[in-house]
Design a protein around this motif. Structure first.
Motif, short mmCIF file in Angstrom:
data_model
loop_
_atom_site.label_atom_id
_atom_site.label_comp_id
_atom_site.label_asym_id
_atom_site.label_seq_id
_atom_site.Cartn_x
_atom_site.Cartn_y
_atom_site.Cartn_z
N UNK A 34 -1.15 14.14 -39.69
CA UNK A 34 -0.67 14.96 -38.58
C UNK A 34 0.37 15.98 -39.04
N UNK A 35 1.15 15.63 -40.05
CA UNK A 35 2.19 16.53 -40.55
C UNK A 35 1.61 17.69 -41.37
N UNK A 36 0.33 17.57 -41.75
CA UNK A 36 -0.29 18.61 -42.56
C UNK A 36 -0.35 18.29 -44.03
N UNK A 88 7.24 18.28 -45.81
CA UNK A 88 6.26 19.34 -46.13
C UNK A 88 6.93 20.71 -46.17
N UNK A 89 7.87 20.95 -45.26
CA UNK A 89 8.54 22.25 -45.21
C UNK A 89 9.26 22.58 -46.50
N UNK A 90 9.97 21.61 -47.07
CA UNK A 90 10.80 21.89 -48.25
C UNK A 90 10.02 21.68 -49.56
N UNK A 91 8.78 21.21 -49.48
CA UNK A 91 7.94 21.03 -50.65
C UNK A 91 7.16 22.31 -50.93
N UNK A 92 7.06 22.68 -52.20
CA UNK A 92 6.32 23.88 -52.57
C UNK A 92 4.82 23.66 -52.38
N UNK A 93 4.07 24.71 -52.08
CA UNK A 93 2.62 24.58 -51.96
C UNK A 93 2.02 23.99 -53.24
N UNK A 94 1.15 23.01 -53.07
CA UNK A 94 0.55 22.34 -54.20
C UNK A 94 1.37 21.18 -54.72
N UNK A 95 2.59 21.03 -54.21
CA UNK A 95 3.48 19.97 -54.67
C UNK A 95 3.04 18.60 -54.16
#
Length: 339
Positions: free
Chosen positions: A249-251, A194-201
């Motif tokens: 849980x990861x969001x 999730x951290x390295x993925x862009x929002x909406x990805x």
């Protein structure tokens, strides 16, 4: 490029060498790998899953290519499909589900030697970066990609998927094919994704799970799963509901949760069975390979321990087939989630 094309496919002669540029002999490497498991195949050191995985792929990568091609995974199979064509169709499906387009930046988490990555990049036009903890597999992936003249679309990075060497919001889309089953902490792995993925990805994962038919109180079930763990460098296998809960849980927000074994006209274990028509999967084929390795070890054309590596892989394959016969395991659990 397709999975059917062969780029320097290993022969038995070429695979029987020291792996990954290591000076460690094969027999010492296999001994160090098997020490992580008890006599029943249960992992003893879950906290060392990264080392277990790295040691395993140092030993088996060329064996995998010899018997499996350059895409080390299962795929839903239609009647009349060969494994390579089924895998290729699956790669195209992944690209379509992630809505990949030319110019997008994509991450393959646990990329192996890059077979799926090259197919997905060629089909979509997206630039795909492969992340892998195995130095040998990264070297092999770079070599095969250069041979395929695809360096403009494919990049490879050595690293741990729980501590990725990328800034936040680096990728438009991410996928992982039968790799996150090696994680000892799925929430941590999914959180890093999730951290390295862009929002909406979008993130797509194909994972290994135990099905609802698995009973931890059934000794025969436990023995089969233990054989899969040892034969495939795993510390544990989780249920579909556990994987989904870790995503949440990861969001990440699940959009699709499905076991694709129901989408396969042939049994997912078909490529491992003699009925597949592949000589190497037959009893005679295995016996011939075993005999050849034994002779080559004796006359010192193959390093000591090569037979043990082959036996370990056969043990894993046999237990995968057994798990399918009683439907307690699936390698085709697919989730698609959005950040």
């Amino acid at each position: 490029m397709t999975s059917d094309e062969k780029w320097d496919t290993p022969t038995l002669g070429s695979i029987l060498t020291t792996k990954g540029g290591s000076s460690t002999p094969v027999n010492e490497s296999i001994a160090k790998y098997t020490k992580y498991f008890d006599n029943d195949g249960n992992s003893l050191k879950k906290e060392e899953s990264a080392e277990i995985c790295s040691r395993y792929y140092e030993l088996v990568t060329d064996f995998y290519e010899y018997g499996w091609g350059q895409s080390f995974h299962f795929a839903p199979m239609r009647k009349g499909d060969g494994l390579a064509s089924a895998q290729l169709h699956h790669h195209y499906l992944i690209a379509l589900k992630l809505k990949l387009e030319k110019g997008m930046k994509v991450l393959d988490v646990g990329c192996g030697v890059g077979g799926p990555l090259r197919n997905i990049a060629a089909f979509s036009g997206a630039h795909v970066t492969g992340l892998n903890i195995s130095k040998y597999q990264i070297e092999r992936a770079r070599h095969l990609t250069q041979k395929a003249e695809m360096n403009d679309l494919c990049t490879f990075v050595e690293g741990d998927f729980n501590n990725m060497p990328f800034p936040d919001n680096s990728f438009d889309a991410i996928y992982s094919i039968e790799a996150i089953c090696h994680s000892r902490d799925r929430v941590k792995t999914f959180t890093e994704i999730k951290r390295v993925l862009k929002p909406g990805g979008l993130f797509l994962s194909q994972d290994w799970i135990v099905t609802d038919h698995y009973s931890p109180d059934d000794s025969s079930h436990k023995q089969i799963i233990a054989g899969i763990l040892e034969g495939d460098a795993l510390t544990r296998l989780d249920t579909a509901s556990h994987v989904e809960s870790c995503l949440i849980k990861s969001g990440l927000h699940p959009l699709e949760v499905a076991d694709y074994r129901s989408k396969s006209q042939l049994q997912w274990s078909h490529p491992l069975q003699a009925e597949s028509g592949k000589f190497r999967a037959s009893k005679l084929g295995r016996l011939c390979t075993h005999g050849l390795l034994y002779v080559m070890e004796k006359i010192r054309l193959a390093p000591k321990g090569s037979v043990d590596v082959h036996n370990m892989l056969c043990k894993g394959a046999d237990n995968l087939v057994k798990s399918n016969q009683i439907d307690i395991f699936s390698p085709l659990f697919v989730t698609v989630a959005r950040k």
